[in-house]
Design a protein around this motif. Sequence first.
Motif, short mmCIF file in Angstrom:
data_model
loop_
_atom_site.label_atom_id
_atom_site.label_comp_id
_atom_site.label_asym_id
_atom_site.label_seq_id
_atom_site.Cartn_x
_atom_site.Cartn_y
_atom_site.Cartn_z
N LEU A 1 63.61 93.32 67.28
CA LEU A 1 63.21 94.60 66.69
C LEU A 1 64.00 94.88 65.41
N GLY A 2 65.30 94.57 65.42
CA GLY A 2 66.12 94.84 64.24
C GLY A 2 65.68 94.04 63.04
N SER A 3 65.26 92.78 63.24
CA SER A 3 64.82 91.97 62.11
C SER A 3 63.58 92.56 61.46
N ILE A 4 62.74 93.24 62.26
CA ILE A 4 61.55 93.89 61.71
C ILE A 4 61.95 95.16 60.97
N LEU A 5 62.85 95.94 61.57
CA LEU A 5 63.20 97.24 61.00
C LEU A 5 63.90 97.11 59.65
N ILE A 6 64.75 96.09 59.50
CA ILE A 6 65.48 95.94 58.24
C ILE A 6 64.71 95.11 57.23
N GLY A 7 63.51 94.65 57.62
CA GLY A 7 62.69 93.90 56.68
C GLY A 7 63.06 92.44 56.56
N ALA A 8 63.90 91.93 57.46
CA ALA A 8 64.30 90.53 57.38
C ALA A 8 63.21 89.59 57.89
N ALA A 9 62.28 90.10 58.68
CA ALA A 9 61.22 89.27 59.23
C ALA A 9 59.97 90.11 59.43
N THR A 10 58.84 89.46 59.35
CA THR A 10 57.58 90.13 59.69
C THR A 10 57.46 90.19 61.21
N PRO A 11 56.58 91.04 61.73
CA PRO A 11 56.40 91.07 63.19
C PRO A 11 56.04 89.71 63.78
N THR A 12 55.26 88.92 63.06
CA THR A 12 54.89 87.59 63.55
C THR A 12 56.11 86.68 63.62
N GLU A 13 56.93 86.69 62.57
CA GLU A 13 58.14 85.86 62.57
C GLU A 13 59.10 86.32 63.66
N ALA A 14 59.26 87.62 63.81
CA ALA A 14 60.15 88.14 64.85
C ALA A 14 59.64 87.79 66.24
N ALA A 15 58.31 87.80 66.42
CA ALA A 15 57.74 87.43 67.71
C ALA A 15 58.02 85.97 68.03
N GLY A 16 57.91 85.10 67.02
CA GLY A 16 58.24 83.69 67.23
C GLY A 16 59.69 83.51 67.62
N PHE A 17 60.57 84.23 66.94
CA PHE A 17 62.00 84.19 67.28
C PHE A 17 62.23 84.68 68.71
N GLY A 18 61.53 85.76 69.08
CA GLY A 18 61.69 86.31 70.42
C GLY A 18 61.24 85.34 71.50
N ALA A 19 60.12 84.64 71.28
CA ALA A 19 59.62 83.69 72.27
C ALA A 19 60.59 82.53 72.44
#
Length: 453
Positions: A253-271
Amino acid sequence: MEFLPLYLFAAVCLLLMLGYPVAFTLAGTALAFAAGGILGGVFDAGFLSALPGRVFGTMNNTTLIAVPLFILMGTILEKSRIAEELLGSMARVFAGLRGGLGISVVVVGMFLAASTGIVGATVVTMGLLSLPSMLRAGYSPALATGTICATGTLGQIIPPSIALVLLGDILANAYQRAQLSMNVFTPKTVSVGDLFVGALIPGLVLVAMYILYLTIYARLKPEAAPPAEGEDISLLEVMRGLLPPLLLIFLVLGSILIGAATPTEAAGFGAVGALLLALVRGQMTFDRLRDAVMDTLGVTCMVFMILIGAAVFSLVFRGFGGEELIHGFFIDMPGGVMGATLVVMLVIFLLGFILDFIEITFVVVPIVGPILLAMGVDPVWLGIMIALNLQTSFLTPPFGFALFYLRGVAPDSVPTGAIYRGVIPFILIQLMLIGALWYWPEMATWLPEKLKQ
């Protein structure tokens, strides 16, 4: 001809209530109406020529890739029993408090909502894990089932949420159509990240209201929420159960909020992070991984088949002049923008009894979204209101989906009436939050605007 779009919509709702598959009902009913319209000379077949472009656009939509990745993240955490360990740790932390077991269910349900994002999965998981423990501890069946149902629906509003991913994509398209087709400038747009940020404050407020209610209820009726018996737990054990999944959620969630990753990139990281976490804990076997992948495949296929069916429905609905009909209805409605928004919320609430959030997102929001946005409604506020509205609908007897999910896993000793009684206070809490958000839209809009500055 004028009311054919309404007949089409009514026919789809009727067939869905009869139990026919959603994706094929949407596409089949729309094509049947379109064929009749072509033969009757009241439908332009050229509208259907846009369908391949719609499907190809869905295939190229990188935002929607976040859907299977977030689902995979949640199913891995579920299959690897990380959620079970987390619930056990939190239950021991709050064991000495009246209502402590209920509070631990709310906290763990919040984490599950942030990882799974699917109401059915969260309700079933929490029902299997926590309901027997709550009943053994002496909790009243109404309070136990109400708490589980309410926390299970947090997946609608707690980011990263599948519902918010889909709503963000649909509202972004609605914004473009509001500008292009209606030639009206709307000063704001919306993205999935905006909805995630906007949902943070309402989501955390809702969790706090749940905990406050359980605390007050346990003081007023201590026999209904007694302290649970349990061994003392050290801080190290708490951190071992709590820190890894919490850190994963914060990183995603933090990577999305600070703009470091798109939701898709963050989802891949989460998986990937969930898989590594399960491997490190020795909780991931080949069979569990296969089950997680197959569950993800099933849900993803369902989502995208519904999306294709909804694309066919939307084209035919527009071909019959449905958008103009709805737009004229809203324009002439007493109360202006707020009156139109209130009607939309009421319709979505009622449809939540018979349709899942995926169908409502793909069918209803593309119809009403461009019109409301063109009338000046803030897209972030609208998305959060729709998510909270659906969350309340899924809890409301007698047709709420969360009630059916819990009924399926609850023991026969728990009467259905107890489940219905148990959710009433939580429905009132959610209605209070919806009223507060209606009166103070800044609850949803302030943080996204602040982060953009």
